[in-house]
Design a protein around this motif. Structure first.
Motif, short mmCIF file in Angstrom:
data_model
loop_
_atom_site.label_atom_id
_atom_site.label_comp_id
_atom_site.label_asym_id
_atom_site.label_seq_id
_atom_site.Cartn_x
_atom_site.Cartn_y
_atom_site.Cartn_z
N UNK A 171 0.83 -1.20 0.00
CA UNK A 171 0.00 0.00 0.00
C UNK A 171 0.87 1.25 0.00
N UNK A 172 1.89 1.25 0.84
CA UNK A 172 2.80 2.39 0.92
C UNK A 172 3.50 2.64 -0.41
N UNK A 173 4.05 1.59 -1.00
CA UNK A 173 4.78 1.74 -2.26
C UNK A 173 3.84 2.05 -3.41
N UNK A 174 2.67 1.39 -3.44
CA UNK A 174 1.72 1.60 -4.54
C UNK A 174 1.18 3.02 -4.57
N UNK A 175 0.76 3.54 -3.41
CA UNK A 175 0.24 4.91 -3.37
C UNK A 175 1.35 5.93 -3.64
N UNK A 176 2.55 5.62 -3.19
CA UNK A 176 3.68 6.52 -3.48
C UNK A 176 3.95 6.56 -4.98
N UNK A 177 3.82 5.42 -5.66
CA UNK A 177 4.00 5.37 -7.11
C UNK A 177 2.93 6.20 -7.81
N UNK A 178 1.69 6.09 -7.34
CA UNK A 178 0.60 6.88 -7.94
C UNK A 178 0.90 8.37 -7.81
N UNK A 179 1.35 8.78 -6.63
CA UNK A 179 1.69 10.19 -6.44
C UNK A 179 2.86 10.59 -7.34
N UNK A 180 3.85 9.71 -7.43
CA UNK A 180 4.99 10.01 -8.28
C UNK A 180 4.63 10.13 -9.75
N UNK A 181 3.63 9.38 -10.21
CA UNK A 181 3.19 9.46 -11.61
C UNK A 181 2.34 10.70 -11.86
N UNK A 182 1.90 11.38 -10.79
CA UNK A 182 1.13 12.60 -10.97
C UNK A 182 -0.37 12.41 -11.04
N UNK A 183 -0.86 11.27 -10.54
CA UNK A 183 -2.30 10.99 -10.61
C UNK A 183 -2.95 10.94 -9.23
N UNK A 184 -2.38 11.66 -8.28
CA UNK A 184 -2.94 11.62 -6.93
C UNK A 184 -4.35 12.22 -6.88
N UNK A 185 -4.53 13.36 -7.52
CA UNK A 185 -5.84 14.01 -7.52
C UNK A 185 -6.92 13.14 -8.15
#
Length: 276
Positions: free
Chosen positions: A69-83
């Motif tokens: 969960x930590x790594x997956x959500x961090x990847x999503x934020x890193x790709x720019x799709x957090x919003x």
């Protein structure tokens, strides 16, 4: 020639013209719910949301799921799709909660009343097997474009598992336990809330899991009617033939689906172990 579609279209048009104020009220209420949840998720700093979800996953499903969960959500934020991810999560949470609030009572009713169960079974079959895209048409006619018709279509599509598994869980409660409870003078309400629902909880939580998963799949499709979120990213990748964009949106959807699936499954598994 039997034109069933013509009659359904006339019925939908009649509802649109005669129940306009009701649909407007529902739209305002649902839109406020979605916007409130979305505001809470986006207003909270991303690292706080990631930490809370990772902590929840670790406590409920183990360190492996917590790390993922930590790594997956961090990847999503890193790709720019957090919003977009938080927008999708808000749509899922609101749709799933409303679907469960409607589906669980219907499942209890179907388990307690044979006539209701016989009527509801083919209706659930119809709702679950109808192509998901079909639900978008009346949703747009009732509520216009945007998040609310996406929520409406998602509720209809995601509700059958909640109804089915609630009914199944209550019917699987051993009859001798039910009879013993009644022999001690328990009322129907006490029997339901203190015996049947607790014993049916593992099956009921499986229904919650399936409802959330189906809500996620439908929310992505709802991007076609401007519901936004990760579905919009995937849709842009398809319509503009941008393989990378579509693949990134798909990865974010998969990560979110795995996190929600593992966390909700963990509740059911622990209830099942406690039952045994």
């Amino acid at each position: 020639m039997i034109k069933i579609g013509t009659y359904i279209e006339q019925f939908i048009n009649w509802l649109t013209h005669n129940c306009g104020p009701f649909f407007k009220t529902v739209k305002v209420g649902v839109e406020a719910m979605v916007n409130s949840v979305q505001w809470l998720l986006t207003f909270t700093p991303f690292y706080v949301v990631i930490a809370l979800l990772a902590l929840l996953a670790w406590r409920r499903a183990g360190w492996g799921v917590g790390t993922m969960t930590l790594l997956g959500l961090s990847l999503i934020y890193g790709m720019g799709y957090w919003g977009q991810t938080m927008e999708t999560l808000a749509l899922i949470l609101v749709s799933a909660v409303i679907a469960l609030l409607i589906g669980i009572p219907l499942g209890i009713w179907a388990a307690k009343n044979n006539t209701a169960g016989k009527v509801m079974r083919p209706l659930m079959d119809f709702m679950q097997t109808m192509p998901a895209f079909v639900y978008l048409i009346p949703a747009v006619l009732f509520f216009g474009l945007g998040k609310v018709p996406g929520v409406f279509a998602t509720i209809i599509f995601a509700m059958p598992p909640a109804v089915r598994l609630t009914t199944l869980g209550i019917k699987q409660v051993p009859e001798d336990i039910v009879e013993a409870t009644r022999s001690f003078g328990a009322t129907s309400r006490q029997l339901l809330f203190k015996v049947e629902l607790p014993l049916a909880m593992p099956t009921l939580l499986a229904g919650v899991n399936q409802t959330i998963m189906m809500a996620l799949s439908m929310v992505v499709i709802s991007a076609m009617i401007a519901a936004g979120g990760l579905g919009e990213v995937v849709l842009k990748g398809i319509t503009q033939l941008k393989i990378g964009l579509g693949f990134e949106g798909g990865i974010a959807v998969v990560i979110l689906a795995i996190i929600l699936d593992r966390i909700t499954q963990s509740f059911g598994k622990k209830k099942q172990r406690a039952k045994h």
